[in-house]
Scaffold this motif. Structure first.
Motif, short mmCIF file in Angstrom:
data_model
loop_
_atom_site.label_atom_id
_atom_site.label_comp_id
_atom_site.label_asym_id
_atom_site.label_seq_id
_atom_site.Cartn_x
_atom_site.Cartn_y
_atom_site.Cartn_z
N ILE A 297 0.86 -1.19 0.00
CA ILE A 297 0.00 0.00 0.00
C ILE A 297 0.89 1.24 0.00
O ILE A 297 1.52 1.58 1.00
CB ILE A 297 -0.94 0.04 1.22
N THR A 298 0.96 1.91 -1.14
CA THR A 298 1.67 3.18 -1.29
C THR A 298 0.65 4.15 -1.86
O THR A 298 0.14 3.95 -2.96
CB THR A 298 2.88 3.04 -2.23
N LEU A 299 0.34 5.20 -1.10
CA LEU A 299 -0.76 6.10 -1.45
C LEU A 299 -0.28 7.51 -1.78
O LEU A 299 0.69 7.99 -1.20
CB LEU A 299 -1.75 6.18 -0.28
N VAL A 300 -0.99 8.16 -2.68
CA VAL A 300 -0.84 9.58 -2.95
C VAL A 300 -2.19 10.20 -2.62
O VAL A 300 -3.20 9.87 -3.24
CB VAL A 300 -0.45 9.86 -4.42
N CYS A 301 -2.19 11.08 -1.62
CA CYS A 301 -3.43 11.66 -1.10
C CYS A 301 -3.47 13.15 -1.44
O CYS A 301 -2.70 13.93 -0.87
CB CYS A 301 -3.52 11.46 0.41
N GLU A 302 -4.34 13.52 -2.33
CA GLU A 302 -4.47 14.92 -2.77
C GLU A 302 -5.68 15.52 -2.06
O GLU A 302 -6.82 15.08 -2.28
CB GLU A 302 -4.64 14.97 -4.29
N LEU A 303 -5.43 16.52 -1.19
CA LEU A 303 -6.49 17.10 -0.37
C LEU A 303 -7.58 17.79 -1.19
O LEU A 303 -8.70 17.95 -0.72
CB LEU A 303 -5.91 18.07 0.65
N THR A 304 -7.28 18.20 -2.42
CA THR A 304 -8.28 18.88 -3.24
C THR A 304 -9.14 17.90 -4.03
O THR A 304 -10.09 18.31 -4.69
CB THR A 304 -7.61 19.86 -4.23
N ARG A 305 -8.84 16.62 -3.96
CA ARG A 305 -9.60 15.59 -4.68
C ARG A 305 -10.86 15.25 -3.90
O ARG A 305 -10.85 15.19 -2.67
CB ARG A 305 -8.72 14.34 -4.83
N GLN A 306 -11.94 15.00 -4.59
CA GLN A 306 -13.18 14.53 -3.96
C GLN A 306 -13.04 13.04 -3.67
O GLN A 306 -12.51 12.30 -4.51
CB GLN A 306 -14.38 14.77 -4.88
N PRO A 307 -13.52 12.56 -2.52
CA PRO A 307 -13.45 11.12 -2.25
C PRO A 307 -14.20 10.34 -3.32
O PRO A 307 -15.26 10.76 -3.79
CB PRO A 307 -14.14 10.97 -0.90
N ASP A 308 -13.62 9.22 -3.72
CA ASP A 308 -14.21 8.39 -4.76
C ASP A 308 -13.67 6.97 -4.60
O ASP A 308 -12.72 6.74 -3.87
CB ASP A 308 -13.85 8.95 -6.14
N TYR A 309 -14.27 6.05 -5.33
CA TYR A 309 -13.79 4.67 -5.35
C TYR A 309 -12.65 4.51 -6.34
O TYR A 309 -12.68 5.07 -7.43
CB TYR A 309 -14.91 3.70 -5.72
N GLU A 310 -11.63 3.76 -5.92
CA GLU A 310 -10.57 3.30 -6.81
C GLU A 310 -10.45 1.81 -6.52
O GLU A 310 -9.97 1.42 -5.45
CB GLU A 310 -9.24 3.99 -6.53
N GLY A 311 -10.94 1.00 -7.42
CA GLY A 311 -10.97 -0.44 -7.14
C GLY A 311 -11.91 -0.70 -5.98
O GLY A 311 -13.06 -0.27 -5.99
N LYS A 312 -11.39 -1.35 -4.93
CA LYS A 312 -12.21 -1.72 -3.78
C LYS A 312 -12.11 -0.74 -2.61
O LYS A 312 -12.73 -0.95 -1.58
CB LYS A 312 -11.82 -3.12 -3.30
N HIS A 313 -11.30 0.29 -2.75
CA HIS A 313 -11.19 1.25 -1.64
C HIS A 313 -11.76 2.61 -2.05
O HIS A 313 -11.92 2.92 -3.22
CB HIS A 313 -9.75 1.37 -1.13
N TYR A 314 -12.07 3.40 -1.01
CA TYR A 314 -12.74 4.68 -1.18
C TYR A 314 -11.95 5.75 -0.47
O TYR A 314 -11.36 5.50 0.59
CB TYR A 314 -14.15 4.59 -0.57
N GLY A 315 -11.91 6.96 -1.00
CA GLY A 315 -11.27 8.07 -0.32
C GLY A 315 -10.57 8.99 -1.31
O GLY A 315 -10.75 8.88 -2.52
N ILE A 316 -9.77 9.90 -0.75
CA ILE A 316 -9.04 10.86 -1.60
C ILE A 316 -7.68 10.32 -2.01
O ILE A 316 -7.01 10.92 -2.85
CB ILE A 316 -8.87 12.23 -0.91
N CYS A 317 -7.25 9.20 -1.45
CA CYS A 317 -5.95 8.63 -1.78
C CYS A 317 -6.06 7.64 -2.92
O CYS A 317 -7.00 6.85 -2.99
CB CYS A 317 -5.36 7.91 -0.56
N LYS A 318 -5.09 7.70 -3.79
CA LYS A 318 -4.99 6.77 -4.91
C LYS A 318 -3.74 5.91 -4.71
O LYS A 318 -2.71 6.40 -4.23
CB LYS A 318 -4.88 7.51 -6.25
N ALA A 319 -3.84 4.65 -5.09
CA ALA A 319 -2.68 3.75 -4.97
C ALA A 319 -1.65 4.11 -6.01
O ALA A 319 -1.98 4.37 -7.17
CB ALA A 319 -3.13 2.32 -5.13
N ASP A 320 -0.40 4.19 -5.58
CA ASP A 320 0.69 4.54 -6.48
C ASP A 320 1.29 3.29 -7.09
O ASP A 320 1.40 2.27 -6.51
CB ASP A 320 1.77 5.32 -5.69
#
Length: 133
Positions: free
Chosen positions: A110-133
């Motif tokens: 799990i290596t994440l890039v979390c952009e505070l200006t991003r709206q929470p959303d689903y990426e695969g099976k997880h939800y939030g403002i962080c995207k897997a790098d």
């Protein structure tokens, strides 16, 4: 995994917090896990981003005990929150159903890039403002 290996409730997490693409220093991150097989609440882990916006959490594990002998489907609800300048962000929410390490992202760390200006959303099976790098 062997019968006496530790149960991984939340794998190691490494990441970076950004705002408008720039590193955020001093953001507080809170990592929580709710485990269906634990009667006691697991205390949250906390960390703060460094000057490059980087953060890390070690894996949350428990002793296997008899759980390795009992056939059951584990359920862990994982959450990471970010608090910065009075605002709380949902960084990561995920339902984990395996005691093995790194099953959250199908074997990848799990290596994440979390952009505070991003709206929470689903990426695969997880939800939030962080995207897997």
């Amino acid at each position: 995994m062997g019968m006496f290996d530790r149960l991984v409730l939340f794998s190691d997490v490494h990441g970076t917090v950004l705002k408008d693409g720039k590193p955020v220093a001093g953001a507080e991150l809170i990592q929580k896990v709710v485990w269906s097989d634990d009667e006691n609440e697991i205390p949250p882990q906390r960390t703060v981003t460094d000057t490059t916006g980087a953060f890390a959490f070690p894996a949350i594990t428990r002793k296997a005990g008899l759980l390795r002998l009992i056939p059951a489907q584990p359920t862990m609800l994982q959450t990471i929150l970010i608090r910065y300048q009075g605002v709380e962000y949902i960084a990561w929410q995920h339902g984990k159903n395996s005691y093995d390490a790194n099953t959250e992202l199908d074997g990848r760390p799990i290596t994440l890039v979390c952009e505070l200006t991003r709206q929470p959303d689903y990426e695969g099976k997880h939800y939030g403002i962080c995207k897997a790098d």
